[in-house]
Design a protein around this motif. Structure first.
Motif, PDB file in Angstrom:
ATOM      1  N   TYR A   7       0.788  -1.218   0.000  1.00 22.57           N
ATOM      2  CA  TYR A   7       0.000   0.000   0.000  1.00 22.57           C
ATOM      3  C   TYR A   7       0.824   1.274   0.000  1.00 22.57           C
ATOM      4  O   TYR A   7       0.287   2.356   0.114  1.00 22.57           O
ATOM      5  CB  TYR A   7      -0.956   0.002   1.201  1.00 22.57           C
ATOM      6  N   LYS A   8       2.121   1.176  -0.134  1.00 21.43           N
ATOM      7  CA  LYS A   8       2.946   2.380  -0.189  1.00 21.43           C
ATOM      8  C   LYS A   8       2.641   3.138  -1.470  1.00 21.43           C
ATOM      9  O   LYS A   8       2.421   2.546  -2.516  1.00 21.43           O
ATOM     10  CB  LYS A   8       4.434   2.027  -0.140  1.00 21.43           C
ATOM     11  N   MET A   9       2.681   4.466  -1.392  1.00 20.69           N
ATOM     12  CA  MET A   9       2.425   5.289  -2.567  1.00 20.69           C
ATOM     13  C   MET A   9       3.711   5.571  -3.349  1.00 20.69           C
ATOM     14  O   MET A   9       3.663   5.959  -4.484  1.00 20.69           O
ATOM     15  CB  MET A   9       1.769   6.607  -2.162  1.00 20.69           C
ATOM     16  N   ALA A  23      -3.650   3.556  -6.905  1.00 19.20           N
ATOM     17  CA  ALA A  23      -4.683   3.445  -5.879  1.00 19.20           C
ATOM     18  C   ALA A  23      -5.914   4.266  -6.234  1.00 19.20           C
ATOM     19  O   ALA A  23      -7.000   4.010  -5.719  1.00 19.20           O
ATOM     20  CB  ALA A  23      -4.136   3.908  -4.534  1.00 19.20           C
ATOM     21  N   GLY A  70     -10.975   4.361   1.842  1.00 19.88           N
ATOM     22  CA  GLY A  70     -10.020   3.435   2.417  1.00 19.88           C
ATOM     23  C   GLY A  70      -8.612   3.989   2.540  1.00 19.88           C
ATOM     24  O   GLY A  70      -7.753   3.373   3.146  1.00 19.88           O
ATOM     25  N   TRP A  71      -8.359   5.142   1.956  1.00 18.15           N
ATOM     26  CA  TRP A  71      -7.020   5.718   1.985  1.00 18.15           C
ATOM     27  C   TRP A  71      -6.984   7.043   2.744  1.00 18.15           C
ATOM     28  O   TRP A  71      -5.960   7.409   3.294  1.00 18.15           O
ATOM     29  CB  TRP A  71      -6.512   5.967   0.562  1.00 18.15           C
ATOM     30  N   TYR A 114      -7.160   9.898   1.203  1.00 21.23           N
ATOM     31  CA  TYR A 114      -6.590  10.897   0.302  1.00 21.23           C
ATOM     32  C   TYR A 114      -7.712  11.553  -0.487  1.00 21.23           C
ATOM     33  O   TYR A 114      -8.773  10.981  -0.681  1.00 21.23           O
ATOM     34  CB  TYR A 114      -5.606  10.258  -0.688  1.00 21.23           C
TER      35      TYR A 114
END
Length: 166
Positions: free
Chosen positions: A28-30, A41, A95-96, A98
Motif C-alpha cells: 500500500y505504499k504510494m 490506488a 479506504g485511503w 486521500y
C-alpha cells in the motif's frame, strides 16, 4: 522446557506477523522506486475523462507553500474576459483518506460583453476558478478532467515575513 517452547513459539509468531505486516505495508505504499508517486490506488478515469496529476518536488519549506491549479482550455478568444462555468469537486479516496478532484463541466462559459472593435482573437488559456491546495511532495494531486481540457499549476510562496494588519 515448557517456558522455553512458549518463548520460541511467541518469537516465531511475532516474526511471521511482522513479515506479513511488512508485506501488506509495502503493498500500500504510494512511493515508486523512481521517486514519483503511484496513482494506481486512485480510480480509473471514466468515459470521456482523463486522469492527470501534479507531482511536486521535495522542498525544505513545504509547510509554507501551496499549489494553485487551473483546469481549462486553450483556444482563440476575443478581448473579453472569459471563465468556464462548472465546478471542481473534491472527492475522498475510500479506504485511503486521500483526496482527488473531479471536474464537472457542461460546456458553459462566462464572459464579459464589451465591444472588441477590430481586435482579433488571440490564443488564451481560459479556466475555472483556480483551486489552492496544500503542498505535499509525498502525495500527488490527482484530477479527473474532460479529455479536451488541461491542468496547469503554479507554486505559491510567501513573499516574506508576516505583517500586522492596521
Amino acid at each position: 522446557m515448557n517456558y522455553f517452547k512458549k518463548v520460541i513459539t511467541g518469537l516465531v509468531l511475532l516474526a511471521g506477523v511482522t513479515a506479513f505486516a511488512q508485506d501488506k505495508t509495502d503493498q500500500y505504499k504510494m512511493k515508486r522506486t523512481d521517486g514519483k508517486e503511484q496513482i494506481d490506488a486512485f480510480p480509473k478515469a471514466k468515459e470521456g475523462y482523463k486522469q492527470v496529476y501534479i507531482q511536486v518536488p521535495t522542498d525544505k519549506n513545504e509547510s509554507d507553500l501551496k499549489i494553485e491549479f487551473f483546469v481549462g482550455i486553450e483556444g482563440m478568444f476575443d478581448c473579453n474576459h472569459q471563465s468556464l462555468a462548472g465546478k471542481i469537486e473534491s472527492k475522498n479516496l475510500e479506504g485511503w483518506g486521500y483526496s482527488y478532484y473531479e471536474v464537472k463541466y457542461n460546456g458553459g462559459m462566462l464572459t464579459t460583453n464589451k465591444g472588441c472593435g477590430s481586435q482579433k482573437a488571440t490564443k488564451k488559456f481560459v479556466s475555472f476558478q483556480p483551486e489552492i491546495v496544500r503542498y505535499n511532495s509525498k502525495l500527488p494531486v490527482v484530477l479527473y478532467v474532460p479529455k479536451d481540457m488541461e491542468v496547469r499549476y503554479r507554486i505559491l510562496r510567501p513573499d516574506g515575513d508576516m505583517k500586522k494588519a492596521i
